[in-house]
Structure formats: C-alpha cells, structure tokens
Motif scaffolding. Structure first.
Motif, PDB file in Angstrom:
ATOM      1  N   GLU A 126       9.587   0.968   1.673  1.00  0.00           N
ATOM      2  CA  GLU A 126      10.193   1.579   0.377  1.00  0.00           C
ATOM      3  C   GLU A 126      10.127   2.916   0.375  1.00  0.00           C
ATOM      4  N   ALA A 127      11.175   3.672   0.283  1.00  0.00           N
ATOM      5  CA  ALA A 127      11.002   5.076  -0.150  1.00  0.00           C
ATOM      6  C   ALA A 127      12.443   5.873  -0.033  1.00  0.00           C
ATOM      7  N   GLY A 128      12.458   6.903  -0.688  1.00  0.00           N
ATOM      8  CA  GLY A 128      13.668   7.544  -0.921  1.00  0.00           C
ATOM      9  C   GLY A 128      14.895   6.775  -1.792  1.00  0.00           C
ATOM     10  N   GLY A 129      14.468   6.043  -2.628  1.00  0.00           N
ATOM     11  CA  GLY A 129      15.261   5.067  -3.468  1.00  0.00           C
ATOM     12  C   GLY A 129      16.030   4.046  -2.468  1.00  0.00           C
ATOM     13  N   THR A 130      15.552   3.637  -1.492  1.00  0.00           N
ATOM     14  CA  THR A 130      16.146   2.481  -0.546  1.00  0.00           C
ATOM     15  C   THR A 130      14.852   1.873   0.154  1.00  0.00           C
ATOM     16  N   ASN A 131      15.162   1.044   1.075  1.00  0.00           N
ATOM     17  CA  ASN A 131      14.257   0.172   1.737  1.00  0.00           C
ATOM     18  C   ASN A 131      14.769  -0.182   3.150  1.00  0.00           C
ATOM     19  N   GLU A 177       0.771  -1.342   0.045  1.00  0.00           N
ATOM     20  CA  GLU A 177       0.142  -0.126   0.006  1.00  0.00           C
ATOM     21  C   GLU A 177       0.786   1.344   0.032  1.00  0.00           C
ATOM     22  N   GLN A 178       0.679   2.153  -0.717  1.00  0.00           N
ATOM     23  CA  GLN A 178       1.168   3.598  -0.590  1.00  0.00           C
ATOM     24  C   GLN A 178       0.507   4.357   0.404  1.00  0.00           C
ATOM     25  N   ILE A 179       1.511   4.681   1.256  1.00  0.00           N
ATOM     26  CA  ILE A 179       1.164   5.394   2.429  1.00  0.00           C
ATOM     27  C   ILE A 179       1.860   6.636   2.322  1.00  0.00           C
ATOM     28  N   GLY A 180       1.364   7.941   1.613  1.00  0.00           N
ATOM     29  CA  GLY A 180       2.253   8.941   1.676  1.00  0.00           C
ATOM     30  C   GLY A 180       3.553   8.724   0.823  1.00  0.00           C
ATOM     31  N   ASP A 181       4.791   8.868   1.213  1.00  0.00           N
ATOM     32  CA  ASP A 181       5.879   8.770   0.371  1.00  0.00           C
ATOM     33  C   ASP A 181       6.341   7.335   0.352  1.00  0.00           C
ATOM     34  N   PHE A 182       5.548   6.559   1.126  1.00  0.00           N
ATOM     35  CA  PHE A 182       6.204   5.093   1.669  1.00  0.00           C
ATOM     36  C   PHE A 182       5.320   4.079   1.014  1.00  0.00           C
TER      37      PHE A 182
END
Length: 267
Positions: free
Chosen positions: A136-141, A111-116
């Motif tokens: 997963e976010a910001g190009g990493t996890n 699920e997409q939760i904001g940026d995450f």
C-alpha cells in the motif's frame, strides 16, 4: 499514485519496480544486473532511487542478482528467515548478502518500509519459503502473487482487497501433460506446490475480485507450456463466464517474460 514496471516475468528472471514520488523498491532480482541497468536507462529510471528490495522466494529466477545489487547500491533486502537462508545456500547467487543488509520479515505482519506499507503472506510453492506481497502506498495498493501451486483462503482475502493485481498464469494443463517434460517435472508443475495454471488463475480472480479492482497482470508464464495469447484468452473466457468483461470491468494484460512491460500509473 504508484509507478509500476515489470523488468521480467518468467523462468528466465523476475523483477518488478514500484515507485512513489519520493521512494522506490524492487520485488525480486532474478534478472541480470547489467540488463536491469540498461532497461532502467531506457525507461529514464535511476536505480539510485531504489531504497529497498523485497524477495518472494529463493529460486534462482527471483534472486540471481540480489547480492550484487545490494552490494553495489547498499540496498537492504527484506525476506523471511527461511528465504534468507535459501539465498545464502543458492549457488546461483554468486555474491552473498552482507549481514547488515539482511532484513527479516514475518508473514502476516505489516511493516512500514519507506513510503510503502508491506504485508507478506504465505503462498504455496516448493521453495524454502514463499510469500506474496500486499503493498500500500500513494493512495492505492498492489497485490503480487507468483509461483503459487494453488490458491489458498488467505490468498483469496488479499485478492479481494486488491485494486491492482499481479498473479501467476504459468501454464496450460494440456500443454504440460502432452509436452516433452519428464514425468517428475510434469508432476511438480501440476502439484499443489508447483505453479498456477491459466484456468485456476482466472477462477481466482473471478471469484474474489472486488468492485475496486482495476488492473490484472498475468505473470510468470512458462515458455514451453504456455503462450501469452493463450493465457489471456483462457483467463478472459473464465472471467466472461462469471459476467466480468475485460476492457470494461477490469483491464487484463500479460507481462512479457524477458523484456520490460510498462510503465503503468496506478491510482
């Protein structure tokens, strides 16, 4: 890039802060709200930037302040149906969640939760329900596994995908067996729905880490049945037996039980 702070990791209270440049969430709110606010001020972190709360399970050391912070900051709280039911029943949660703040997640559904981008997955523990999170976010996890009685095949798959990993190293088996706990409690801790011991934690990492894994943080250490240096040395010994050298191949750290650890920048 992600910013990570542990605001507590252990039976006294668990709470993890994860932020991008434009969004932030908390995983578990088992620490006191007043203490959390103080620690945030010390770190220059504004709780007003937090927009979401993820809950792993309904034991008090993970949910104690969830109703209070949700009410004060109008934060949506994400958990499975069974965990939400457990939160509502738990007498330690003195302020219950407002119905419109309850958001329901399903294991194995991303699920997409904001940026995450958040994927919950099953973790065996003797609570109403329990999940780990692959975020997963910001190009990493970041993969978070806490309160795990044993390591399942599915948990191994998420460890294999992790670039950064928080994983339970709750106890030393001999300390539990030789300690003062009553027998029923020893059996609970050592059971397949109890907590993960140091050695099995090390094996889980060693046998499933990929070349992309950068950081491993040991979490939820028992105050009575473990010690930070013992946990670190045990896991390090297991890793070295597999030819993995902490400090070279990966970074290995222990999260503090009652005080913050971090911040870390995850790339």
């Amino acid at each position: 890039m992600l910013k990570l702070i542990s605001f507590g990791s252990g039976s006294s209270g668990n709470c993890y802060y994860l932020a991008t440049a434009t969004d932030a969430l908390l995983v578990d709110i088992g620490v006191g709200l007043r203490s959390l606010k103080k620690d945030c001020r010390n770190y220059g972190v504004s709780l007003q930037q937090v927009r979401h709360v993820l809950i792993t399970h309904d034991h008090a050391d993970h949910i104690k302040s969830v109703g209070s912070i949700s009410h004060e900051l109008a934060l949506p709280v994400y958990a499975t149906h069974k965990v939400h039911e457990g939160i509502n029943r738990n007498y330690c949660v003195t302020r219950k969640l407002a119905p419109d703040m309850k958001h329901y997640i399903e294991k194995d559904r991303t699920e997409q939760i904001g940026d995450f981008l958040v994927t919950p997955f099953a973790v065996p523990h003797d609570s109403s329900d329990n999940v780990g999170y692959f975020i997963e976010a910001g190009g990493t996890n970041l993969c978070i596994i806490t309160d795990a009685g044993h390591v399942t095949e599915q948990m191994k798959q998420y460890i294999q995908r992790a670039r950064h990993l928080i994983i339970e190293a709750n106890h030393d088996i001999e300390m539990v067996q030789g300690g003062p706990y009553p027998q029923f409690l020893k059996e609970r801790i050592l059971s397949g729905t109890g907590h993960l011991n140091n050695r099995d934690c090390g094996i889980a990492v060693a046998e499933n880490m990929s070349q992309d894994l950068r950081n491993v943080w040991l979490c939820h250490l028992s105050e009575e049945n473990n010690h930070p240096e013992l946990a670190r040395k045990t896991v390090e010994s297991v890793l070295r037996s597999y030819g993995i050298v902490p400090g070279v191949d990966i970074q290995l750290e222990v999260l503090k039980r009652t005080t913050p650890t971090g911040p870390y920048e995850l790339t």
